[in-house]
Design a protein around this motif. Sequence first.
Motif, PDB file in Angstrom:
ATOM      1  N   CYS A 100      32.966  40.441  -0.332  1.00  0.00           N
ATOM      2  CA  CYS A 100      33.684  39.269   0.175  1.00  0.00           C
ATOM      3  C   CYS A 100      32.728  38.258   0.818  1.00  0.00           C
ATOM      4  N   VAL A 104      36.928  35.962   1.391  1.00  0.00           N
ATOM      5  CA  VAL A 104      37.444  35.801   0.026  1.00  0.00           C
ATOM      6  C   VAL A 104      36.608  36.687  -0.911  1.00  0.00           C
ATOM      7  N   THR A 105      37.281  37.425  -1.780  1.00  0.00           N
ATOM      8  CA  THR A 105      36.531  38.295  -2.704  1.00  0.00           C
ATOM      9  C   THR A 105      35.821  37.429  -3.740  1.00  0.00           C
TER      10      THR A 105
END
Length: 357
Positions: A100, A104-105
Amino acid sequence: MNHQCNAIDYEQFIPRETGFIFKFEKVGNTFIHTFIEGKLIEKVGLCPEYVVGKSLFEFLPPDQAQRKEIFYEKAWNGENVNYEGSFGGVQYLAILNPVCHNGVTIEVIGTTIDITKEKIREKQAQQMEKLSVVGELAAGIAHEIRNPLTSMKGFAKIVKESVSDQKLIPYLDIMMDEMERINQIVNEFMFIAKPKENVRFQNTNVNKLLRDCIQFMGPQANLKSINIELEAKVQINLNCDGNQIKQVLINLLQNAIEATENNGHFIGVSLEEVSADAVMITVSDKGCGIPESRFNRLFEPFYSTKEKGTGLGLLTCKRIIDLHQGSIDIESEPGAGTTIRIVLPRNRNVESMLIAE
Ligand SMILES: Nc1ncnc2c1ncn2[C@@H]1O[C@H](COP(=O)(O)OP(=O)(O)OP(=O)(O)O)[C@@H](O)[C@H]1O
Ligand SMILES: [Mg+2]
């Protein structure tokens, strides 16, 4: 949800010899692989060109791709995911770790390791456990079957000798053969359930033992014009249960004869010293061989590909060899033949045997 996003460089840690690593990203609604490396790729029948730049559905059967997509989705949502599967005959364990950035990945790193051997061992252990629980019960029943069977056999023999209607003789012969077969199965089963019951270790000349077995199986081999040849350059005496080792040899020779066509091939039996503390007996045939897909099942109780096979022969061998703290190894090529190697230690570890009791 478990948001354990991390940015470990897995490439440094992965056991590439026994697995592979891969990465994927989500592009629109599709997971696209961006990287794959490791020895297992080839073993499962893939290559990087099939995978990199591709979605799951482009190189896997749809049902497998669908199943994996669910795991991929979970990982993309921030979870560390583990799953097991099999592909190209290889059982594997896969671990997906999301990477991440600012919550957010951005990609998922997957590691896959080959657990085929562990799975086989686990299954064998389960089978042995099943057999020992069921075996206790079965051995009891088998024991009870033997007594009425003995009187049935005896009376069938008397009836056969005194029956006046000759047409009944073949039926009586079949009855007696079948009773003998039940007797054999019962005896084998009782042995498998409790192999230690009657074990008698004593100093045994293995050369003579092998010659006796070959002589015993000779007539059966001759029926198919098969010669059994012994190669033994050394004289070996071993502290073992001679009758049990004979049983192993007879089972293996029986299988070798059954696997060999009527074409005058020979079956080789050899005896050698592999080290100062171990000897090896090898039985090899040029028979039909065993396909790899059947390998895992050979020591299962009642696994047989023969019309009249019971499927206890190899399991009996394994139980006896285990009892002698040796090992049995099978190498086979379909159409070319089978070689079975038995290694027996000269000195058994008596302490561990006592613990095993
Ligand atoms: N030498 C061999 N060549 C080819 N196949 C073999 C060989 N030895 C064993 N097999 C395979 O392994 C299976 C299991 O062997 P196992 O001796 O345990 O049982 P079986 O021979 O079928 O029955 P039985 O209990 O009468 O021995 C066989 O049915 C056969 O398919
Ligand atoms: Mg057999």
